[in-house]
Scaffold this active site. Structure first.
Site, short mmCIF file in Angstrom:
data_model
loop_
_atom_site.label_atom_id
_atom_site.label_comp_id
_atom_site.label_asym_id
_atom_site.label_seq_id
_atom_site.Cartn_x
_atom_site.Cartn_y
_atom_site.Cartn_z
N ASN A 106 0.76 -1.52 -0.32
CA ASN A 106 0.28 0.11 0.06
C ASN A 106 0.75 1.23 -0.28
OD1 ASN A 106 -2.06 -1.72 -0.17
ND2 ASN A 106 -2.41 -0.92 2.57
N HIS B 260 5.75 -0.84 -2.67
CA HIS B 260 5.21 -0.25 -4.21
C HIS B 260 5.61 1.64 -3.85
CE1 HIS B 260 2.71 -3.54 -4.63
NE2 HIS B 260 3.91 -3.86 -5.70
N CYS C 121 16.00 14.80 -12.31
CA CYS C 121 17.90 14.53 -11.16
C CYS C 121 17.09 14.07 -10.14
CB CYS C 121 17.88 16.03 -10.60
SG CYS C 121 16.76 16.76 -9.56
N CYS D 144 15.94 21.73 -9.89
CA CYS D 144 16.28 21.45 -11.44
C CYS D 144 15.20 21.95 -12.64
CB CYS D 144 17.03 20.16 -11.26
SG CYS D 144 15.67 19.09 -12.02
N THR E 87 -4.64 -9.57 0.32
CA THR E 87 -3.72 -8.35 -1.00
C THR E 87 -4.59 -9.92 -1.89
OG1 THR E 87 -2.42 -9.06 -2.45
CG2 THR E 87 -2.04 -10.48 -0.31
N SER E 88 -4.65 -9.64 -3.18
CA SER E 88 -5.37 -10.55 -4.23
C SER E 88 -4.53 -11.07 -4.85
CB SER E 88 -6.16 -10.11 -5.29
OG SER E 88 -5.33 -9.43 -6.13
N ALA F 154 -10.33 -7.65 7.91
CA ALA F 154 -9.35 -7.49 7.82
C ALA F 154 -9.40 -6.65 9.96
CB ALA F 154 -8.24 -6.62 7.58
P1 OAD Z 1 -6.16 -5.47 -4.87
O1 OAD Z 1 -7.48 -4.28 -4.73
O2 OAD Z 1 -5.74 -6.04 -6.06
O3 OAD Z 1 -6.40 -6.60 -4.16
C1 OAD Z 1 -6.98 -6.34 -2.89
C2 OAD Z 1 -7.99 -7.78 -2.02
O4 OAD Z 1 -8.55 -7.20 -0.22
C3 OAD Z 1 -8.76 -8.85 -2.46
O5 OAD Z 1 -7.92 -9.65 -1.90
C4 OAD Z 1 -10.19 -8.47 -1.62
O6 OAD Z 1 -10.54 -9.76 -1.12
C5 OAD Z 1 -9.61 -8.15 -0.36
N1 OAD Z 1 -10.47 -7.07 0.47
C6 OAD Z 1 -11.00 -5.95 0.51
N2 OAD Z 1 -10.86 -5.73 1.65
C7 OAD Z 1 -10.93 -6.38 1.96
C8 OAD Z 1 -11.02 -6.23 4.23
N3 OAD Z 1 -11.65 -5.07 4.51
N4 OAD Z 1 -10.46 -7.08 4.28
C9 OAD Z 1 -9.45 -8.34 4.40
N5 OAD Z 1 -9.33 -8.37 2.85
C10 OAD Z 1 -10.33 -8.04 2.02
O7 OAD Z 1 -5.14 -5.62 -4.31
P2 OAD Z 1 -3.57 -5.74 -3.69
O8 OAD Z 1 -3.63 -7.27 -3.63
O9 OAD Z 1 -3.02 -3.99 -2.83
O10 OAD Z 1 0.55 -1.69 -7.24
O11 OAD Z 1 -3.18 -5.57 -5.01
C11 OAD Z 1 -1.78 -5.45 -5.55
C12 OAD Z 1 -0.95 -4.41 -6.34
O12 OAD Z 1 -1.85 -3.59 -8.15
C13 OAD Z 1 -1.13 -2.70 -6.12
O13 OAD Z 1 -0.60 -2.19 -4.22
C14 OAD Z 1 -1.01 -2.12 -6.78
C15 OAD Z 1 -2.16 -2.51 -7.16
O14 OAD Z 1 -1.75 -1.64 -9.19
C16 OAD Z 1 0.87 -0.13 -7.18
O15 OAD Z 1 -0.32 0.74 -6.52
C17 OAD Z 1 2.25 -0.03 -7.31
#
Ligand code: OAD
Length: 243
Positions: A104, A121, A132, A152, A190-191, A233
């Protein structure tokens, strides 16, 4: 096994653990009101994050990309850490060795008091110069479009790792070291679709860690988990620390 007995098992593992690593994603901040990337509310003007968070998108239309980040900055500026962020911050005191790896960029873990962390990230409140490479904090909401480097005059970009870019070497090394020495690895919200973080659970597992996944849904990483706690969570993470 029901959530109750799984929770008991996870608590036992944690109370015996010397070294704990937590990996978090957008789901932990969803409970603070920050939209996830892949949820229905993750869209902005019909763009997907994958179409905007790229060096190509920024080269093509920096204004559009900065407008998107301004939208995210405005949104995040009003959000506060929730009990899951706070419980993760408390874990630093609880375990002999602890490391938090977050995908995050919202800074909510820091706001909750976490200090032993890698923001792999980047951070939405940091910017860096495309000329720069100077890095600076910028909390302006909204940021002036297009923002220019005070040193710059080059174009500033968000200090965020975009699709197609590599993570900082130091973050990768720290994360790998933490994962490899973990007794318990918690994977929260995380997904499990974006690499390299999507492979972090496997690194910990291979090194012998007990893997716990906390998520509303199942994910491609669920089969790796020794224990799965399904739910929010903010409800589940604080329960892990209760006696
Ligand atoms: P995602 O949006 O892909 O996934 C969010 C996950 O959280 C899913 O698996 C949901 O089921 C779960 N979820 C949602 N609400 C929840 C809750 N209240 N409690 C528990 N779980 C819950 O997000 P990320 O896996 O973080 O990259 O995505 C990875 C990266 O993709 C991010 O860091 C971002 C994005 O592009 C950058 O910004 C570079």
């Amino acid at each position: 096994m029901g959530t109750g007995s799984t929770l008991g098992l996870v608590r036992d593992k944690l109370s015996a653990a010397q070294s704990v690593t937590v990996l978090t994603g957008a789901g932990i901040s969803a409970d603070s009101g920050v939209p996830t990337f892949r949820g229905a509310d993750g869209l902005w003007r019909n763009f997907r994050a994958e179409d905007l968070a790229t060096p190509e998108a920024f080269a093509r239309d920096p204004r559009l990309v900065w407008e998107w980040y301004n939208w995210r900055r405005e949104l995040i500026a009003t959000k506060r850490p929730n009990p899951a962020h706070e419980a993760v911050a408390a874990m630093e005191q609880r375990f002999k060795r602890f490391w938090l790896i977050t995908q995050n960029v919202d800074g909510l873990h820091r706001d909750a008091g976490s200090r032993q962390l890698s923001e792999i990230h980047g951070n939405i409140w940091m910017v860096r110069c495309t000329q720069c490479r100077k890095m600076l904090e910028n909390r302006a909401v909204p940021i002036t479009i297009l923002p220019l480097c005070p040193s710059c005059g080059g174009l500033l970009r968000p200090h965020i790792v975009w699709f197609g870019e590599s993570l900082e070497e130091e973050d990768l090394e720290r994360s790998a070291a933490a994962l490899q020495r973990s007794d318990v690895c918690l994977i929260v919200g995380t997904s499990g679709l974006v690499y390299p973080a999507a492979g972090f659970g496997a690194i910990a597992k291979q090194a012998g860690a007990y893997i716990v996944e906390i998520n509303l849904d199942s994910t491609p990483q669920s089969s790796l988990a020794d224990a799965t706690l399904q739910g929010r969570a903010r409800d589940l993470v604080p329960l892990l620390l209760e006696p």
